[in-house]
Design a protein around this motif. Structure first.
Motif, mmCIF file in Angstrom:
data_model
loop_
_atom_site.group_PDB
_atom_site.id
_atom_site.type_symbol
_atom_site.label_atom_id
_atom_site.label_comp_id
_atom_site.label_asym_id
_atom_site.label_seq_id
_atom_site.Cartn_x
_atom_site.Cartn_y
_atom_site.Cartn_z
ATOM 1 N N ASN A 85 -3.750 37.065 10.079
ATOM 2 C CA ASN A 85 -3.255 38.451 9.949
ATOM 3 C C ASN A 85 -4.065 39.226 8.909
ATOM 4 O O ASN A 85 -4.288 40.425 9.054
ATOM 5 C CB ASN A 85 -1.779 38.449 9.520
ATOM 6 N N GLN A 106 9.466 32.098 19.397
ATOM 7 C CA GLN A 106 9.795 33.509 19.115
ATOM 8 C C GLN A 106 9.380 33.892 17.699
ATOM 9 O O GLN A 106 8.815 34.953 17.467
ATOM 10 C CB GLN A 106 11.310 33.743 19.261
ATOM 11 N N THR A 109 5.465 34.114 17.647
ATOM 12 C CA THR A 109 4.861 35.317 18.256
ATOM 13 C C THR A 109 5.239 36.576 17.467
ATOM 14 O O THR A 109 4.439 37.502 17.375
ATOM 15 C CB THR A 109 5.251 35.490 19.743
ATOM 16 N N SER A 110 6.418 36.566 16.855
ATOM 17 C CA SER A 110 6.826 37.745 16.077
ATOM 18 C C SER A 110 6.091 37.834 14.748
ATOM 19 O O SER A 110 6.094 38.889 14.106
ATOM 20 C CB SER A 110 8.336 37.721 15.810
ATOM 21 N N ILE A 112 2.862 37.327 14.377
ATOM 22 C CA ILE A 112 1.504 37.852 14.600
ATOM 23 C C ILE A 112 1.533 39.369 14.369
ATOM 24 O O ILE A 112 2.443 40.047 14.876
ATOM 25 C CB ILE A 112 1.047 37.533 16.050
ATOM 26 N N ARG A 113 0.567 39.869 13.621
ATOM 27 C CA ARG A 113 0.547 41.331 13.411
ATOM 28 C C ARG A 113 0.378 42.032 14.750
ATOM 29 O O ARG A 113 -0.548 41.699 15.501
ATOM 30 C CB ARG A 113 -0.645 41.695 12.517
ATOM 31 N N PRO A 114 1.219 42.998 15.098
ATOM 32 C CA PRO A 114 1.110 43.648 16.415
ATOM 33 C C PRO A 114 -0.295 44.177 16.695
ATOM 34 O O PRO A 114 -0.763 44.117 17.823
ATOM 35 C CB PRO A 114 2.119 44.801 16.315
ATOM 36 N N ASP A 117 -2.214 41.316 18.107
ATOM 37 C CA ASP A 117 -1.493 40.536 19.121
ATOM 38 C C ASP A 117 -2.086 40.797 20.512
ATOM 39 O O ASP A 117 -1.478 41.454 21.356
ATOM 40 C CB ASP A 117 -0.006 40.938 19.062
ATOM 41 N N HIS A 122 4.170 40.181 21.181
ATOM 42 C CA HIS A 122 4.987 40.617 20.043
ATOM 43 C C HIS A 122 6.008 41.658 20.514
ATOM 44 O O HIS A 122 5.701 42.484 21.370
ATOM 45 C CB HIS A 122 4.076 41.213 18.961
ATOM 46 N N PRO A 123 7.231 41.632 19.937
ATOM 47 C CA PRO A 123 8.249 42.604 20.361
ATOM 48 C C PRO A 123 7.764 44.051 20.304
ATOM 49 O O PRO A 123 8.164 44.865 21.146
ATOM 50 C CB PRO A 123 9.397 42.383 19.363
ATOM 51 N N ASN A 125 4.710 45.185 20.890
ATOM 52 C CA ASN A 125 3.887 45.466 22.068
ATOM 53 C C ASN A 125 4.716 45.464 23.349
ATOM 54 O O ASN A 125 4.516 46.300 24.236
ATOM 55 C CB ASN A 125 2.718 44.470 22.155
#
Ligand code: NAP
Length: 294
Positions: A85, A106, A109-110, A112-114, A117, A122-123, A125
Motif C-alpha cells: 500500500n 474479506q 481484500t478490504s 488493499i488500498r482502493p 486494487d 475492494h468494497p 471499487n
C-alpha cells in the motif's frame, strides 16, 4: 456455431497495451508496476500468477511476486499488504485467491488500498461499479464485457442468465450486464445453489454465463437454440495427451452445448486470456491515475 476467441481478442488488446506502455517508457517515465501476492502452494494459483507475471513483462510492465508460505499468519500477510500500500513504485497489486482456510478473505481484500486494487474486489471499487462511477472493474466480468463488445453481441433487452453469484464473477457480472450502458441494458437473472428451476432459467437465456465451479455442469438440454454461451469455469483434469499432464475443462459441456449455441467460448482460450488482459488494463489505469486522480 461460432467460437468466441478470447485468445485472439486478448492479443488485440495486448498490442494496444504494449504500445501505450512503450509511450510511457519512451518518455523516460516509470513503467506500470503490477505486484502479486500468493500464499501457499496451490498449483493452479501458481500457474495463474506465473501467467500474469509473464504477460505483464511481455508488454513492458514491471512485475513482482511475493510468495508467502501456506502457514503464514494473517498478520504477516497484512504486513505485506501494508508494505505494498505504501510502496510508491507499485501501481497496483493483487492477492491471489483463494487464501488458505485460516485467513479472512474479506479482511484481506478490504485492506488493499482502493487506488491499488486492480482486481476490483475492494468494497469501494465494487460500490463505485454498482453506481456506475469510475472504478477498477473485476477482471473476469470486465473481460467478458470486452468479449461481448468485440463480437458486437447485442445485450440490450436480452435475457442474460448468470449461473453463480460469487463476489468476483457472478454478482459483478450481473451488475455490469444490467447497467444502463453498452454492453448492458440486459434483463438479468442470477442463479445460485438455492435456485429452484435453474435448468428452465438457463434454457430461457439469450446469453448464458456459466460461473458455477462445477465441471461440465451445463448440458445441451439447458441451452436455448441460438444462445450465446460464455463459459467461465476452469477445471484441471489429468491427461496423458498433454505435456503438462493435465487439460482444462469448463463449467459447460462443450460437446453437447456447442450443438445448440450460436456462439460459445472454448476452454481454454475463451474467458481466461481476457481476465489477464483486464488486470493489465486496470494496472495501466492505476499508473495513469485514471480511476482515482490526484
Ligand atoms: P465460487 O466462488 O465457487 O462460486 C460458485 C457459485 O456457483 C456460487 O454462487 C454457488 O452458489 C453456485 N453454485 C455452485 N454449485 C451450484 C449448483 N449445483 N447449482 C446452482 N448454483 C451452484 O466460484 P467462482 O470463483 O465464481 O468461479 C466459478 C468458476 O469460474 C470456477 O470454475 C473458477 O475456477 C472459474 N474462474 C475462472 C476465471 C477465468 O479467468 N476464466 C476467473 C475466476 C474464476 P451459492 O452462492 O449458493 O453457494
Amino acid at each position: 456455431m461460432k467460437l468466441i476467441d478470447g485468445k485472439e481478442v486478448s492479443e488485440v488488446l495486448k498490442k494496444k497495451l504494449k504500445d501505450e506502455v512503450a509511450i510511457i517508457i519512451d518518455a523516460d517515465q516509470r513503467a506500470p508496476h503490477l505486484a502479486a501476492v500468493i500464499v501457499g502452494d496451490d498449483p493452479a494459483s501458481h500457474t495463474y500468477v506465473s501467467s500474469k507475471e509473464k504477460n505483464a513483462k511481455a508488454l513492458g510492465f514491471t512485475s513482482s511476486v511475493y510468495r508467502l508460505p501456506g502457514d503464514v499468519t494473517q498478520q504477516e500477510l497484512m504486513n505485506t499488504i501494508e508494505f505494498l500500500n505504501k510502496d510508491d513504485q507499485v501501481d497496483g497489486y493483487i492477492v491471489q485467491l483463494p487464501l488458505p482456510e485460516h485467513m479472512d478473505e474479506q479482511l484481506v481484500t478490504s485492506a488493499i488500498r482502493p487506488e491499488k486494487d486492480v482486481d476490483g474486489f475492494h468494497p469501494v471499487n465494487l460500490g463505485r461499479m454498482m453506481l456506475g462511477q469510475p472504478a477498477y472493474l473485476p477482471a473476469t466480468p470486465n473481460g467478458i464485457m470486452e468479449l461481448l463488445k468485440h463480437y458486437q453481441i447485442d445485450t440490450e433487452g436480452k435475457h442474460c442468465v448468470v449461473l453463480g453469484r460469487s463476489n468476483i464473477v457472478g454478482t459483478p457480472m450481473s451488475v455490469l450486464l444490467s447497467r444502463k450502458a453498452r454492453p448492458g441494458n440486459a434483463t438479468v437473472t442470477l442463479c445460485h445453489s438455492r435456485t429452484k428451476n435453474l435448468e428452465q432459467m438457463a434454457a430461457s437465456a439469450d446469453i448464458l454465463i456459466a460461473a458455477i465451479g462445477k465441471k461440465e455442469f451445463v448440458k445441451g438440454h439447458m441451452v436455448k437454440e441460438g444462445a450465446v454461451v460464455i463459459d467461465v469455469g476452469i477445471h484441471r483434469e489429468p491427461s496423458e495427451k498433454t505435456k503438462s499432464g493435465f487439460r482444462l475443462k469448463g463449467d459447460v459441456d462443450f460437446q453437447s452445448v456447442s450443438k445448440k449455441a450460436a456462439m460459445i467460448t472454448p476452454v481454454p482460450g475463451g474467458v481466461g486470456p481476457m481476465t489477464i488482459v483486464s488486470l493489465l488494463i486496470n494496472t495501466l489505469k492505476a499508473r495513469k491515475k485514471e480511476v482515482f486522480p490526484g
